[in-house]
Design an enzyme around this catalytic site. Structure first.
Site, mmCIF file in Angstrom:
data_model
loop_
_atom_site.group_PDB
_atom_site.id
_atom_site.type_symbol
_atom_site.label_atom_id
_atom_site.label_comp_id
_atom_site.label_asym_id
_atom_site.label_seq_id
_atom_site.Cartn_x
_atom_site.Cartn_y
_atom_site.Cartn_z
ATOM 1 N N TRP A 185 -3.737 6.623 -10.322
ATOM 2 C CA TRP A 185 -4.204 5.332 -9.818
ATOM 3 C C TRP A 185 -5.251 5.577 -8.754
ATOM 4 O O TRP A 185 -5.109 6.477 -7.915
ATOM 5 C CB TRP A 185 -3.059 4.512 -9.207
ATOM 6 C CG TRP A 185 -3.568 3.255 -8.539
ATOM 7 C CD1 TRP A 185 -3.904 2.093 -9.151
ATOM 8 C CD2 TRP A 185 -3.861 3.073 -7.148
ATOM 9 N NE1 TRP A 185 -4.384 1.180 -8.228
ATOM 10 C CE2 TRP A 185 -4.361 1.767 -6.983
ATOM 11 C CE3 TRP A 185 -3.756 3.897 -6.019
ATOM 12 C CZ2 TRP A 185 -4.753 1.259 -5.748
ATOM 13 C CZ3 TRP A 185 -4.136 3.389 -4.786
ATOM 14 C CH2 TRP A 185 -4.632 2.080 -4.656
ATOM 15 N N GLU A 226 -3.105 3.852 -14.432
ATOM 16 C CA GLU A 226 -2.580 2.614 -13.846
ATOM 17 C C GLU A 226 -3.699 1.683 -13.395
ATOM 18 O O GLU A 226 -4.589 2.073 -12.638
ATOM 19 C CB GLU A 226 -1.684 2.950 -12.656
ATOM 20 C CG GLU A 226 -1.106 1.737 -11.954
ATOM 21 C CD GLU A 226 -0.246 2.120 -10.765
ATOM 22 O OE1 GLU A 226 0.215 1.199 -10.051
ATOM 23 O OE2 GLU A 226 -0.034 3.325 -10.533
ATOM 24 N N LYS A 228 -5.243 -2.187 -11.885
ATOM 25 C CA LYS A 228 -5.026 -3.168 -10.830
ATOM 26 C C LYS A 228 -6.072 -4.261 -10.984
ATOM 27 O O LYS A 228 -7.201 -3.987 -11.401
ATOM 28 C CB LYS A 228 -5.137 -2.508 -9.451
ATOM 29 C CG LYS A 228 -4.585 -3.340 -8.311
ATOM 30 C CD LYS A 228 -4.452 -2.498 -7.048
ATOM 31 C CE LYS A 228 -3.723 -3.254 -5.957
ATOM 32 N NZ LYS A 228 -3.481 -2.426 -4.760
ATOM 33 N N ASP A 259 2.028 -2.091 -13.422
ATOM 34 C CA ASP A 259 2.678 -2.314 -12.135
ATOM 35 C C ASP A 259 2.899 -3.811 -11.977
ATOM 36 O O ASP A 259 1.975 -4.608 -12.121
ATOM 37 C CB ASP A 259 1.798 -1.781 -11.001
ATOM 38 C CG ASP A 259 2.474 -1.849 -9.641
ATOM 39 O OD1 ASP A 259 2.852 -2.958 -9.225
ATOM 40 O OD2 ASP A 259 2.612 -0.806 -8.980
ATOM 41 N N HIS A 262 0.336 -5.723 -9.828
ATOM 42 C CA HIS A 262 -1.094 -5.453 -9.958
ATOM 43 C C HIS A 262 -1.853 -6.473 -10.788
ATOM 44 O O HIS A 262 -2.937 -6.184 -11.288
ATOM 45 C CB HIS A 262 -1.305 -4.049 -10.540
ATOM 46 C CG HIS A 262 -1.107 -2.969 -9.532
ATOM 47 N ND1 HIS A 262 -1.533 -1.668 -9.732
ATOM 48 C CD2 HIS A 262 -0.561 -2.986 -8.302
ATOM 49 C CE1 HIS A 262 -1.237 -0.937 -8.675
ATOM 50 N NE2 HIS A 262 -0.637 -1.717 -7.795
ATOM 51 N N HIS A 286 5.924 0.305 -13.230
ATOM 52 C CA HIS A 286 6.179 0.370 -11.804
ATOM 53 C C HIS A 286 6.828 -0.956 -11.420
ATOM 54 O O HIS A 286 6.171 -1.986 -11.345
ATOM 55 C CB HIS A 286 4.884 0.596 -11.022
ATOM 56 C CG HIS A 286 4.505 2.030 -10.930
ATOM 57 N ND1 HIS A 286 3.470 2.490 -10.150
ATOM 58 C CD2 HIS A 286 5.044 3.142 -11.514
ATOM 59 C CE1 HIS A 286 3.392 3.803 -10.259
ATOM 60 N NE2 HIS A 286 4.329 4.210 -11.084
ATOM 61 N N ASP A 294 -0.167 -8.236 -4.502
ATOM 62 C CA ASP A 294 0.511 -6.946 -4.603
ATOM 63 C C ASP A 294 1.107 -6.542 -3.257
ATOM 64 O O ASP A 294 0.637 -5.619 -2.594
ATOM 65 C CB ASP A 294 -0.487 -5.888 -5.088
ATOM 66 C CG ASP A 294 0.167 -4.529 -5.271
ATOM 67 O OD1 ASP A 294 1.387 -4.493 -5.468
ATOM 68 O OD2 ASP A 294 -0.546 -3.522 -5.203
ATOM 69 N N ASP A 296 4.361 -5.658 -2.839
ATOM 70 C CA ASP A 296 5.363 -4.608 -3.041
ATOM 71 C C ASP A 296 6.636 -4.829 -2.237
ATOM 72 O O ASP A 296 7.030 -3.996 -1.416
ATOM 73 C CB ASP A 296 4.755 -3.237 -2.699
ATOM 74 C CG ASP A 296 3.787 -2.768 -3.772
ATOM 75 O OD1 ASP A 296 4.155 -2.825 -4.953
ATOM 76 O OD2 ASP A 296 2.672 -2.345 -3.434
ATOM 77 N N ASP A 326 8.257 0.996 -7.282
ATOM 78 C CA ASP A 326 7.068 1.134 -6.436
ATOM 79 C C ASP A 326 7.023 -0.025 -5.447
ATOM 80 O O ASP A 326 6.496 -1.093 -5.747
ATOM 81 C CB ASP A 326 5.798 1.160 -7.278
ATOM 82 C CG ASP A 326 4.555 1.432 -6.436
ATOM 83 O OD1 ASP A 326 4.700 1.734 -5.239
ATOM 84 O OD2 ASP A 326 3.436 1.347 -6.977
#
Length: 427
Positions: A185, A226, A228, A259, A262, A286, A294, A296, A326
């Protein structure tokens, strides 16, 4: 074993058996599922190389809860504690900045020897390891570009770093007998609208071609890419978009990473899985929890997590899917964050496995949407918790919220004695 746990489990087995669901077979299947637990929750994505470097690449950790790991040994100690509260044997996901070495080494010169202690520890614990090049929080990424950088010298630095990371991943897989997924990434992008969207993507494609040029044993290392949609500092344009990596992954036989955070705030990854599975070599998830973007957050058992698990189970995608966590939250006990996220991910998979999928598919084909809706709703209140409790009991980990007392005790006896992370650095 707790008599109450066993009694509840036996009653749950009877209910599920009425719909042809073999609960014992489900527990055997769940026990084989490995989730890759991300190391960076334990120290707020600092790592052990260049710890004074400010977090960049759109990465930010909020909160200053005491007890963050300051050394590799402390991080491994915390990981062990977390795993003691999580049923089953799993994997640990490492970033390149978590090298455990006294040698002063730049990240483009990292070698397997810089991770020997991690491998020895993983062998002792019966764990697998996954890996990621760290293309952020570095002086050569401060302008927001790495593998797509217009400067050939800087681009070469990041190419060499990613090539070195693949070899480290292959070393993990060979030594541990568990395939390592090495995921690339990058944070590359523009804060404002660019004139040229093509050239950076052409440079990224060329860089990736060079990174992946050397064939590695797929039994040891699998490559993932990965995407985004946007982030801090790349709000208007991300070089490695979903479309870019989906095309690159399909064309070059690479695993495509989705993800959960993302994508656009109203976009989910669960709906993408059945399409991606038809064309990709494999899928890497993820698992995270975005809030507005994002951000997380710690994984909770929300609708999207459950829908993702259902898609994996209903379409028999578990064999081609690698699941990792993640998120990074410094506002709560970091070990608790791991335990909550891991156990919720396992619970979601269990709930999906305890649905009468074959029968639901049959009535759907027959056009009996009434039965489909009725059963899908009724199964939401079926006693999967009793099955989960038995799963935990059989794996000798705390049942229900009993694990929290152990985390609190560990906080008092270990975490509270730690100073700030800088206190552990050599003078």
């Amino acid at each position: 074993m707790n008599a109450g746990v066993d009694a509840s489990y036996q009653e749950a087995k009877k209910l599920y058996a009425k719909h042809g669901i073999d609960v014992e077979a489900v527990l055997e299947k769940l026990a084989k599922m490995k989730v890759s637990m991300h190391c960076w929750q334990g120290d707020d994505v600092r790592g052990f190389l260049n710890r004074d470097q400010e977090l960049t690449g759109g990465i930010a950790v909020t909160g200053n809860y005491p007890g963050a790991a300051r050394t590799p040994d402390e991080l491994r100690q915390d990981l062990e504690k977390a795993f003691s509260l999580i049923p089953g044997k799993h994997k640990v996901n490492l970033h390149a900045i978590y090298a455990d070495t006294e040698e002063k080494v730049e990240i483009d010169r990292l070698e397997p020897k810089h991770f020997e202690r991690w491998v020895s520890w993983a062998k002792e614990q019966g764990l697998g390891l996954d890996f990621n090049p760290t293309c952020f929080s570095h002086e050569k990424s401060e302008d927001g570009f790495t593998l797509s950088h217009p400067d050939p010298a800087i681009r070469r630095f990041w190419i060499d770093h990613c090539k070195a990371s693949r070899k480290i991943g292959a070393y993990f897989g060979e030594q541990l007998g568990q395939t390592c997924v090495t995921n690339v990434w990058i944070p590359d992008g523009f804060k404002d609208t660019p004139v040229d969207r093509l050239a950076p993507r052409q440079r990224l494609k060329d860089s990736l071609d060079e990174v992946f040029r050397e064939e590695l044993n797929p039994a040891h290392n699998l490559d993932a890419v990965e995407s985004k949609v946007f982030g801090i500092g790349s709000e208007s344009y991300v070089v490695g978009s979903h479309e870019f990596y989906m095309g690159y992954g399909v064309a070059n036989g690479k695993i495509i990473c989705l993800d959960a955070g993302h994508f656009h705030p109203t976009e989910t990854i669960s709906g993408k899985l059945s399409s991606l599975a038809l064309f990709s070599k494999g899928i890497l998830l993820h698992v995270s929890r975005p809030v507005r973007w994002d951000s997380d957050h710690v994984v909770i058992m929300d609708d999207e997590l459950l829908d993702t698990a259902r898609e994996l189970v209903r379409h028999d995608l578990l064999g081609m899917t690698h699941i990792g966590l993640d998120f990074f939250d410094g506002s709560i006990n970091r070990i608790a964050a791991w335990v909550i996220g891991m156990r919720n991910t396992q619970k979601a998979l269990l709930r999906a496995m305890l649905e009468p999928t074959d029968y639901l598919r049959q009535v759907e084909l027959e056009g009996d949407y009434t039965t489909r809706l009725a059963l899908m709703e009724e199964f939401k209140s079926y006693p999967f918790g009793a099955v989960w409790d038995m799963f935990c009991a059989r794996h000798n980990v705390p049942v229900r919220e009993e694990w929290l007392a152990e985390v609190k005790q560990y906080e008092q006896s270990v975490l509270s004695l730690r100073g700030q992370w800088k206190a552990a650095l050599p003078s």
